[in-house]
Each structure stands twice: as C-alpha cells, then as structure tokens.
Design a protein around this motif. Structure first.
Motif, mmCIF file in Angstrom:
data_model
loop_
_atom_site.group_PDB
_atom_site.id
_atom_site.type_symbol
_atom_site.label_atom_id
_atom_site.label_comp_id
_atom_site.label_asym_id
_atom_site.label_seq_id
_atom_site.Cartn_x
_atom_site.Cartn_y
_atom_site.Cartn_z
ATOM 1 N N THR A 1 0.833 -1.203 0.000
ATOM 2 C CA THR A 1 0.000 0.000 0.000
ATOM 3 C C THR A 1 0.871 1.258 0.000
ATOM 4 O O THR A 1 0.628 2.198 -0.761
ATOM 5 C CB THR A 1 -0.953 0.002 1.208
ATOM 6 N N ARG A 2 1.902 1.261 0.850
ATOM 7 C CA ARG A 2 2.810 2.411 0.898
ATOM 8 C C ARG A 2 3.543 2.604 -0.427
ATOM 9 O O ARG A 2 3.692 3.730 -0.918
ATOM 10 C CB ARG A 2 3.810 2.259 2.042
ATOM 11 N N VAL A 3 4.002 1.515 -1.019
ATOM 12 C CA VAL A 3 4.724 1.596 -2.289
ATOM 13 C C VAL A 3 3.803 2.132 -3.390
ATOM 14 O O VAL A 3 4.218 2.974 -4.195
ATOM 15 C CB VAL A 3 5.305 0.214 -2.680
ATOM 16 N N LEU A 4 2.566 1.673 -3.423
ATOM 17 C CA LEU A 4 1.630 2.154 -4.437
ATOM 18 C C LEU A 4 1.323 3.638 -4.251
ATOM 19 O O LEU A 4 1.215 4.381 -5.231
ATOM 20 C CB LEU A 4 0.345 1.326 -4.415
ATOM 21 N N LYS A 5 1.214 4.082 -3.013
ATOM 22 C CA LYS A 5 0.999 5.511 -2.753
ATOM 23 C C LYS A 5 2.214 6.318 -3.184
ATOM 24 O O LYS A 5 2.076 7.391 -3.784
ATOM 25 C CB LYS A 5 0.705 5.749 -1.266
ATOM 26 N N ASP A 6 3.408 5.815 -2.901
ATOM 27 C CA ASP A 6 4.635 6.498 -3.322
ATOM 28 C C ASP A 6 4.724 6.559 -4.843
ATOM 29 O O ASP A 6 5.104 7.589 -5.417
ATOM 30 C CB ASP A 6 5.877 5.793 -2.766
ATOM 31 N N LEU A 7 4.370 5.462 -5.495
ATOM 32 C CA LEU A 7 4.397 5.413 -6.952
ATOM 33 C C LEU A 7 3.409 6.417 -7.547
ATOM 34 O O LEU A 7 3.721 7.097 -8.529
ATOM 35 C CB LEU A 7 4.079 4.001 -7.438
ATOM 36 N N ASP A 8 2.250 6.538 -6.951
ATOM 37 C CA ASP A 8 1.262 7.503 -7.411
ATOM 38 C C ASP A 8 1.791 8.933 -7.251
ATOM 39 O O ASP A 8 1.616 9.764 -8.143
ATOM 40 C CB ASP A 8 -0.053 7.330 -6.658
ATOM 41 N N ALA A 9 2.458 9.197 -6.129
ATOM 42 C CA ALA A 9 3.032 10.527 -5.908
ATOM 43 C C ALA A 9 4.115 10.827 -6.953
ATOM 44 O O ALA A 9 4.198 11.952 -7.469
ATOM 45 C CB ALA A 9 3.611 10.628 -4.501
ATOM 46 N N ILE A 10 4.922 9.831 -7.288
ATOM 47 C CA ILE A 10 5.963 10.008 -8.307
ATOM 48 C C ILE A 10 5.329 10.273 -9.669
ATOM 49 O O ILE A 10 5.796 11.121 -10.430
ATOM 50 C CB ILE A 10 6.896 8.781 -8.350
ATOM 51 N N LYS A 11 4.250 9.548 -9.962
ATOM 52 C CA LYS A 11 3.546 9.743 -11.229
ATOM 53 C C LYS A 11 3.015 11.167 -11.338
ATOM 54 O O LYS A 11 3.177 11.834 -12.374
ATOM 55 C CB LYS A 11 2.395 8.742 -11.357
ATOM 56 N N ILE A 12 2.414 11.660 -10.276
ATOM 57 C CA ILE A 12 1.872 13.020 -10.268
ATOM 58 C C ILE A 12 2.998 14.039 -10.435
ATOM 59 O O ILE A 12 2.874 15.007 -11.205
ATOM 60 C CB ILE A 12 1.067 13.271 -8.974
ATOM 61 N N LEU A 13 4.106 13.823 -9.752
ATOM 62 C CA LEU A 13 5.256 14.717 -9.874
ATOM 63 C C LEU A 13 5.802 14.720 -11.307
ATOM 64 O O LEU A 13 6.097 15.774 -11.874
ATOM 65 C CB LEU A 13 6.351 14.312 -8.887
ATOM 66 N N ALA A 14 5.915 13.540 -11.902
ATOM 67 C CA ALA A 14 6.427 13.439 -13.272
ATOM 68 C C ALA A 14 5.480 14.127 -14.255
ATOM 69 O O ALA A 14 5.932 14.839 -15.161
ATOM 70 C CB ALA A 14 6.615 11.972 -13.659
ATOM 71 N N GLN A 15 4.186 13.936 -14.078
ATOM 72 C CA GLN A 15 3.222 14.592 -14.965
ATOM 73 C C GLN A 15 3.322 16.113 -14.841
ATOM 74 O O GLN A 15 3.293 16.828 -15.847
ATOM 75 C CB GLN A 15 1.800 14.131 -14.643
ATOM 76 N N GLY A 16 3.450 16.606 -13.622
ATOM 77 C CA GLY A 16 3.585 18.045 -13.407
ATOM 78 C C GLY A 16 4.856 18.588 -14.018
ATOM 79 O O GLY A 16 4.866 19.674 -14.617
ATOM 80 N N THR A 17 5.936 17.836 -13.886
ATOM 81 C CA THR A 17 7.210 18.260 -14.456
ATOM 82 C C THR A 17 7.133 18.331 -15.976
ATOM 83 O O THR A 17 7.595 19.295 -16.590
ATOM 84 C CB THR A 17 8.333 17.295 -14.023
ATOM 85 N N LEU A 18 6.529 17.303 -16.587
ATOM 86 C CA LEU A 18 6.397 17.303 -18.041
ATOM 87 C C LEU A 18 5.488 18.438 -18.526
ATOM 88 O O LEU A 18 5.780 19.086 -19.533
ATOM 89 C CB LEU A 18 5.863 15.953 -18.533
ATOM 90 N N THR A 19 4.414 18.683 -17.814
ATOM 91 C CA THR A 19 3.519 19.785 -18.178
ATOM 92 C C THR A 19 4.244 21.115 -18.082
ATOM 93 O O THR A 19 4.136 21.970 -18.971
ATOM 94 C CB THR A 19 2.269 19.788 -17.278
ATOM 95 N N SER A 20 5.000 21.295 -17.021
ATOM 96 C CA SER A 20 5.772 22.526 -16.837
ATOM 97 C C SER A 20 6.783 22.695 -17.965
ATOM 98 O O SER A 20 6.946 23.792 -18.524
ATOM 99 C CB SER A 20 6.473 22.500 -15.482
ATOM 100 N N PHE A 21 7.472 21.619 -18.319
ATOM 101 C CA PHE A 21 8.459 21.672 -19.393
ATOM 102 C C PHE A 21 7.783 21.995 -20.726
ATOM 103 O O PHE A 21 8.278 22.797 -21.514
ATOM 104 C CB PHE A 21 9.216 20.344 -19.476
ATOM 105 N N GLN A 22 6.621 21.376 -20.938
ATOM 106 C CA GLN A 22 5.875 21.625 -22.177
ATOM 107 C C GLN A 22 5.492 23.100 -22.280
ATOM 108 O O GLN A 22 5.632 23.719 -23.332
ATOM 109 C CB GLN A 22 4.620 20.752 -22.213
ATOM 110 N N LEU A 23 5.020 23.668 -21.198
ATOM 111 C CA LEU A 23 4.659 25.082 -21.197
ATOM 112 C C LEU A 23 5.887 25.961 -21.405
ATOM 113 O O LEU A 23 5.820 26.997 -22.071
ATOM 114 C CB LEU A 23 3.952 25.452 -19.894
ATOM 115 N N HIS A 24 7.002 25.546 -20.846
ATOM 116 C CA HIS A 24 8.244 26.319 -20.955
ATOM 117 C C HIS A 24 8.755 26.381 -22.400
ATOM 118 O O HIS A 24 9.159 27.443 -22.878
ATOM 119 C CB HIS A 24 9.304 25.727 -20.030
ATOM 120 N N ILE A 25 8.755 25.232 -23.086
ATOM 121 C CA ILE A 25 9.336 25.205 -24.437
ATOM 122 C C ILE A 25 8.316 25.550 -25.520
ATOM 123 O O ILE A 25 8.703 25.827 -26.656
ATOM 124 C CB ILE A 25 10.011 23.850 -24.749
#
Length: 74
Positions: free
Chosen positions: A28-52
């Motif tokens: 359960t903890r690992v799945l929650k951590d994985l979900d948090a990483i997924k959200i962070l990665a999506q936000g990072t990619l969105t930010s990069f997309q807006l930047h370029i």
C-alpha cells in the motif's frame, strides 16, 4: 498428539497472516509512493511543455517516437 499438531498449524497460520498484513501495508505504501511520483512526473512534463512551447514540444515528441521506433526495429 493431534492437539499439538493443530496448535502448530494454528501458530503457522497466525504467523502467515501477520506476514501477509505486513506485506499488504508495505505494498500500500509503495503504491501511494508510486502515485506521488507519477503526479510529480506529470507536473514536471507539463511545466516543461509550457516552458518550451507547443511547437517545440510536438517536435520533441516526434523525435522520441522516432528513437523508440528505431530501438524496436533493432
């Protein structure tokens, strides 16, 4: 004799239940951590997309698709 074996089996079942509970909590903890990483990665990619910008983003996506296609073909 049968009572002793039954107690041993019950003890083993209890130990297995405890281990399953521990593994369940860890999973359960690992799945929650994985979900948090997924959200962070999506936000990072969105930010990069807006930047370029959309045009550069589309070019980058096409380049990545071409690279992946070449890797699959090899």
């Amino acid at each position: 004799m049968v009572k002793i074996k039954t107690m041993g089996v019950q003890k083993n079942i209890k130990q297995l239940q405890e281990q399953v509970n521990i593994l369940s909590g860890a999973l359960t903890r690992v799945l929650k951590d994985l979900d948090a990483i997924k959200i962070l990665a999506q936000g990072t990619l969105t930010s990069f997309q807006l930047h370029i910008g959309q045009e550069e983003w589309d070019k980058l996506v096409e380049e990545l698709k071409d690279l992946e296609k070449r890797d699959v073909e090899q």
